[in-house]
Design an enzyme around this catalytic site. Structure first.
Site, PDB file in Angstrom:
ATOM      1  N   GLU A  99       0.877  -1.177   0.000  1.00 42.20           N
ATOM      2  CA  GLU A  99       0.000   0.000   0.000  1.00 42.20           C
ATOM      3  C   GLU A  99       0.911   1.223   0.000  1.00 42.20           C
ATOM      4  OE1 GLU A  99      -2.696  -0.566   3.292  1.00 42.20           O
ATOM      5  OE2 GLU A  99      -3.295  -2.551   2.554  1.00 42.20           O
ATOM      6  N   GLU A 129      -7.386   5.406   4.815  1.00 43.11           N
ATOM      7  CA  GLU A 129      -7.367   4.601   3.589  1.00 43.11           C
ATOM      8  C   GLU A 129      -7.490   5.589   2.432  1.00 43.11           C
ATOM      9  OE1 GLU A 129      -6.965   1.385   3.502  1.00 43.11           O
ATOM     10  OE2 GLU A 129      -7.401   0.708   5.542  1.00 43.11           O
TER      11      GLU A 129
END
Length: 451
Positions: free
Chosen positions: A96, A313
């Site tokens: 990520e 996120e």
């Protein structure tokens, strides 16, 4: 007059969207940074802004890569009393990667804007000690980067080099907290298990030691795979309910919701709710309400330290192509700065003894909020609060607690200092009973203190 920190966040958002914040994009030099590239980029910032930056390592990964932190402050390397400590952590999951690139860019941006005389950024660096850890999992990143953006799997490089998920690797303090809630036990700085060091990975260990060495007040942990601001608790209080998610509120739920909304509404599209095929009202969610997660970092921050942390996120694509990075920077830039500014709200102050010596590790409690914070080694404390009137008590072993009432506005933190008087010495003489000292009789005047 309007305080330096009181610009309403909505107005800040509108100004940012209108391009009037004086924050240029600097989006032309975006690329993905492998480990050596990242290190060079960080040291380039230090070279460009030597008087307001410091680079230090909090430890090494399993494969020996340094976990480098970029610090920005007008006095780098020094904690100044009443100046809050803030941290950003990126790339906890190695695949990520957007958070890693945004934090590298944020360090460059803060340096450039400070040199350019941007008053907002200069004020932020003068009044805050900022710590940026672009990559908590450099080993996992290298695994993901070898796959590249086009072929990166959902899990390839997520864990460290031992394939351990670092966001499931912190000591589980939630179970202890939920037990204490039922038994009126301790509500902050919960103890670690005796063998915790044998249960965590080197990267996790380094971050926990980091938390022990710095009195962080506010933090965000940058992830990818969705677009939402996620706040504690991550772990459900009743995990036995299968197939259902349950909201797990902290005692500071309203503050956490406000912090999450600050980022979401300052972000170009997070607040719209519909992203990546999911809908989150206002672009925020309680962690356990989304799905329950044990041994996560954000809950650990809240239960073990003075730090409030949320999980951001930031992208549907965990490893977006380099061509997408300028747009992502523009979408997140104002939010990264606005969220950082939130560390300056609530109350802060010093706790002194009768001789005006600072009292470290004193407890600061707010009536009606079952979560205390403590003073740092220099006797200063910081307590994030929403606007309102509060009854606040400072206490420490050997001193008489001191209580004050304070009204918090939407401006910068209100300063509230406490002066503690020594507690009167108790007379522990025991009356003899039948010619003997009886320490077990319930009628004995001997009083034993708290365990």
């Amino acid at each position: 007059c309007v305080s330096a920190w009181t610009l309403p966040w909505l107005a800040a958002l509108l100004l940012g969207l209108m391009g009037l914040m004086g924050l240029p994009a600097h989006g032309s030099d975006f690329q993905h940074h492998r480990y050596e590239d990242m290190v060079r980029a960080m040291f380039a910032v230090q070279s460009e802004c030597p008087y307001i930056t410091r680079i230090y390592s909090i430890g090494r990964s399993v494969e020996g890569r340094h976990l480098y932190v970029l610090e920005l402050s007008d006095n780098p390397g020094i904690h100044e009393t009443l100046e809050p400590e803030f941290k950003y952590v990126g790339n906890m999951h190695g695949n990520e990667v957007l958070g890693r690139e945004l934090l590298i860019k944020l360090g460059q941006f803060l340096c450039e804007e400070y040199r350019a005389g941007n008053q907002r950024i200069m004020r932020l660096i003068h009044d805050t000690r900022i710590h940026i850890l672009p990559s908590m999992n450099p080993d996992g990143y290298e695994v993901a980067a070898r796959q590249g953006p086009e072929f990166n799997g959902y899990l390839v490089g997520r864990g460290n080099s031992r394939e351990i998920d670092l966001n499931r690797n912190f000591p589980d303090l939630n179970a202890l907290m939920y037990y204490y809630e039922k038994t009126s036990g301790r509500n902050h700085h919960l103890p670690l298990p005796d063998n915790w060091e044998q249960q965590v990975e080197p990267e996790t260990m380094a971050v926990i030691k980091w938390m022990q060495n710095y009195n962080f007040i506010l933090s965000a942990n940058l992830h990818g795979g969705a677009v939402v601001a996620n706040y504690p608790f991550d772990k459900s209080r009743d995990p036995r309910i299968r197939g259902r998610t349950t909201y797990a509120a902290t005692p500071d739920d309203k503050i956490f919701r406000k912090l999450a909304r600050t980022y979401s509404y300052a972000h170009s599209w997070m607040h719209k709710g519909w992203n990546c095929g999911d809908f989150f009202d206002e672009g925020i969610t309680n962690g356990a309400s989304w799905y329950s997660l044990s041994k996560g970092m954000q809950d650990f921050n809240y239960l073990y330290t003075n730090c409030f942390e949320i999980t951001l996120e930031l992208s549907c694509d965990k490893f977006p192509p380099a061509s997408a990075l300028p747009r992502e920077w523009l979408g997140n830039r104002e939010a990264l700065v606005s969220y950082l500014e939130q560390v300056h709200h609530g109350i802060k102050g010093m706790v002194y003894d009768e001789n005006s010596n600072p009292v470290g590790n004193a407890e600061i409690s707010v009536a009606g909020v079952n979560h205390d914070v403590t003073t740092g080694v220099d006797g200063d404390y910081f307590r994030l609060l929403l606007p309102g009137t509060y009854t606040v008590t400072a206490s420490a072993p050997g001193y008489v607690p001191s209580t004050s009432t304070v009204t918090v506005g939407p401006a910068e933190a209100i300063q509230l200092h406490f002066y503690l008087k020594p507690a009167p010495k108790q007379n522990l003489k025991v009356k003899p009973h039948n010619g003997k000292k009886n320490l077990s009789s319930p009628k004995s005047p001997l009083k034993l203190g708290p365990r």
